[in-house]
Design a protein around this motif. Structure first.
Motif, mmCIF file in Angstrom:
data_model
loop_
_atom_site.group_PDB
_atom_site.id
_atom_site.type_symbol
_atom_site.label_atom_id
_atom_site.label_comp_id
_atom_site.label_asym_id
_atom_site.label_seq_id
_atom_site.Cartn_x
_atom_site.Cartn_y
_atom_site.Cartn_z
ATOM 1 N N PRO A 160 -57.128 26.371 -122.957
ATOM 2 C CA PRO A 160 -56.780 25.143 -122.934
ATOM 3 C C PRO A 160 -55.498 24.955 -121.647
ATOM 4 O O PRO A 160 -55.274 26.104 -121.078
ATOM 5 N N ILE A 161 -55.658 23.648 -121.461
ATOM 6 C CA ILE A 161 -54.327 23.522 -120.233
ATOM 7 C C ILE A 161 -53.169 22.956 -120.734
ATOM 8 O O ILE A 161 -52.988 22.015 -121.702
ATOM 9 N N HIS A 162 -52.087 23.392 -119.850
ATOM 10 C CA HIS A 162 -50.722 22.917 -120.405
ATOM 11 C C HIS A 162 -50.270 22.069 -119.254
ATOM 12 O O HIS A 162 -50.207 22.530 -118.011
ATOM 13 N N VAL A 163 -49.757 20.902 -119.607
ATOM 14 C CA VAL A 163 -49.370 19.816 -118.479
ATOM 15 C C VAL A 163 -48.047 19.558 -118.771
ATOM 16 O O VAL A 163 -47.496 19.344 -120.064
ATOM 17 N N ASP A 164 -47.168 19.362 -117.768
ATOM 18 C CA ASP A 164 -45.911 18.546 -118.011
ATOM 19 C C ASP A 164 -46.100 17.186 -118.517
ATOM 20 O O ASP A 164 -46.914 16.511 -117.727
ATOM 21 N N PRO A 165 -45.562 16.861 -119.556
ATOM 22 C CA PRO A 165 -45.827 15.247 -120.122
ATOM 23 C C PRO A 165 -45.623 14.251 -119.200
ATOM 24 O O PRO A 165 -46.388 13.246 -119.181
ATOM 25 N N GLN A 166 -44.701 14.509 -118.344
ATOM 26 C CA GLN A 166 -44.229 13.582 -117.063
ATOM 27 C C GLN A 166 -45.264 13.486 -116.273
ATOM 28 O O GLN A 166 -45.528 12.323 -115.357
ATOM 29 N N ALA A 167 -46.188 14.543 -115.930
ATOM 30 C CA ALA A 167 -47.054 14.419 -114.847
ATOM 31 C C ALA A 167 -48.489 14.107 -115.504
ATOM 32 O O ALA A 167 -49.597 13.955 -114.704
ATOM 33 N N TYR A 168 -48.477 13.982 -116.919
ATOM 34 C CA TYR A 168 -49.974 13.459 -117.462
ATOM 35 C C TYR A 168 -50.348 12.080 -116.954
ATOM 36 O O TYR A 168 -49.647 11.113 -117.024
ATOM 37 N N VAL A 169 -51.446 11.814 -116.387
ATOM 38 C CA VAL A 169 -51.987 10.453 -116.208
ATOM 39 C C VAL A 169 -52.983 10.062 -117.219
ATOM 40 O O VAL A 169 -52.867 9.064 -117.571
ATOM 41 N N ALA A 170 -54.173 10.639 -117.272
ATOM 42 C CA ALA A 170 -55.200 10.481 -118.340
ATOM 43 C C ALA A 170 -56.009 11.733 -118.544
ATOM 44 O O ALA A 170 -55.948 12.692 -118.050
ATOM 45 N N HIS A 171 -56.856 11.517 -119.661
ATOM 46 C CA HIS A 171 -57.911 12.419 -119.781
ATOM 47 C C HIS A 171 -59.317 11.805 -120.435
ATOM 48 O O HIS A 171 -59.057 10.752 -120.946
ATOM 49 N N HIS A 172 -60.155 12.846 -120.530
ATOM 50 C CA HIS A 172 -61.464 12.139 -120.924
ATOM 51 C C HIS A 172 -62.255 13.523 -121.662
ATOM 52 O O HIS A 172 -61.995 14.649 -121.259
ATOM 53 N N GLY A 173 -62.927 13.202 -122.423
ATOM 54 C CA GLY A 173 -63.921 14.330 -123.269
ATOM 55 C C GLY A 173 -63.330 14.688 -124.711
ATOM 56 O O GLY A 173 -62.671 13.589 -125.357
ATOM 57 N N ASP A 174 -63.951 15.454 -125.183
ATOM 58 C CA ASP A 174 -63.641 15.881 -126.770
ATOM 59 C C ASP A 174 -62.419 16.714 -126.292
ATOM 60 O O ASP A 174 -62.577 18.009 -126.464
#
Length: 216
Positions: A160-174
């Motif tokens: 899994p990938i952990h991201v700072d919510p404020q740095a999140y832009v978009a995602h795709h896939g399942d």
């Protein structure tokens, strides 16, 4: 592909007869050829319900339909632009980050809670993005905006990938998303400016992360 990156903050779009693009209103910088720009009141391909979904979430982003034959240059606010190519999958992205996208893509909205349960709703509150997010599905290209540039991080079932919510832009896939607390995490990396949360994304796909915590 209708989009070509001129530089990190501008794209060139090829408009062909019988085809159309959607873009944020006010994002056109220049154009050549016989091109028309029409305000779109139905929320793109998603129709009225898509528009209502965004308005309920206070995320109404005015769009315009671009048609004709020619070339259009797009950019907005000096933001960095990332072109994402979809091959039948779905992109999840905040409406205000959309600069332009193929008219062939099906647009809709999704309640964050349906992906992440209660944590999905908390994610919306923490990030200030609201409870709905925009979806674009099909074959085509999407141009999204971000601060400081974007990196694409693959997501695999094993890691899994952990991201700072404020740095999140978009995602795709399942991909599944889950918000978790990270006590001391922000303080350790020098970002003790709010609640200590991480956005965990798991499954198969990719997440796009901007090099900043700034909102658009």
């Amino acid at each position: 592909m209708p989009f070509r990156e001129v530089n990190s903050k501008m794209i060139e779009a090829t408009v062909l007869p019988g085809q159309r693009l959607f873009s944020q209103r006010g994002a056109m910088l220049a154009y050549k050829g016989d091109v028309s720009f029409t305000p779109n009141v139905q929320g793109g391909q998603g129709g009225v319900m898509s528009m209502i979904g965004r308005r309920v979430a206070n995320e109404a982003t005015p769009l315009m339909t671009v048609e004709g034959s020619g070339t259009v240059f797009f950019g907005h606010g000096g933001h960095h632009i990332q072109v994402i190519n979809l091959a039948g999958d779905t992109l999840y992205v905040e409406a205000d980050r959309l600069l332009a996208f193929d008219g062939t893509l099906q647009q809709g909205t999704m309640f964050l809670g349906s992906q992440g349960g209660v944590m999905g709703m908390v994610h919306g509150q923490v990030t200030g993005q609201g409870l709905f997010t925009t979806t674009l599905k099909g074959h085509g290209a999407v141009a999204v905006m971000a601060h400081g540039g974007v990196i694409e991080v693959p997501i695999s079932p094993q890691r899994p990938i952990h991201v700072d919510p404020q740095a999140y832009v978009a995602h795709h896939g399942d991909v599944r998303n889950k918000l978790s607390t990270a006590l001391g995490w922000r303080d350790m990396v020098g970002r003790g400016s709010g609640e200590a949360f991480q956005l965990e994304l798991s499954g198969s796909g990719a997440v796009y992360v901007q090099a900043s915590e700034e909102k658009l």
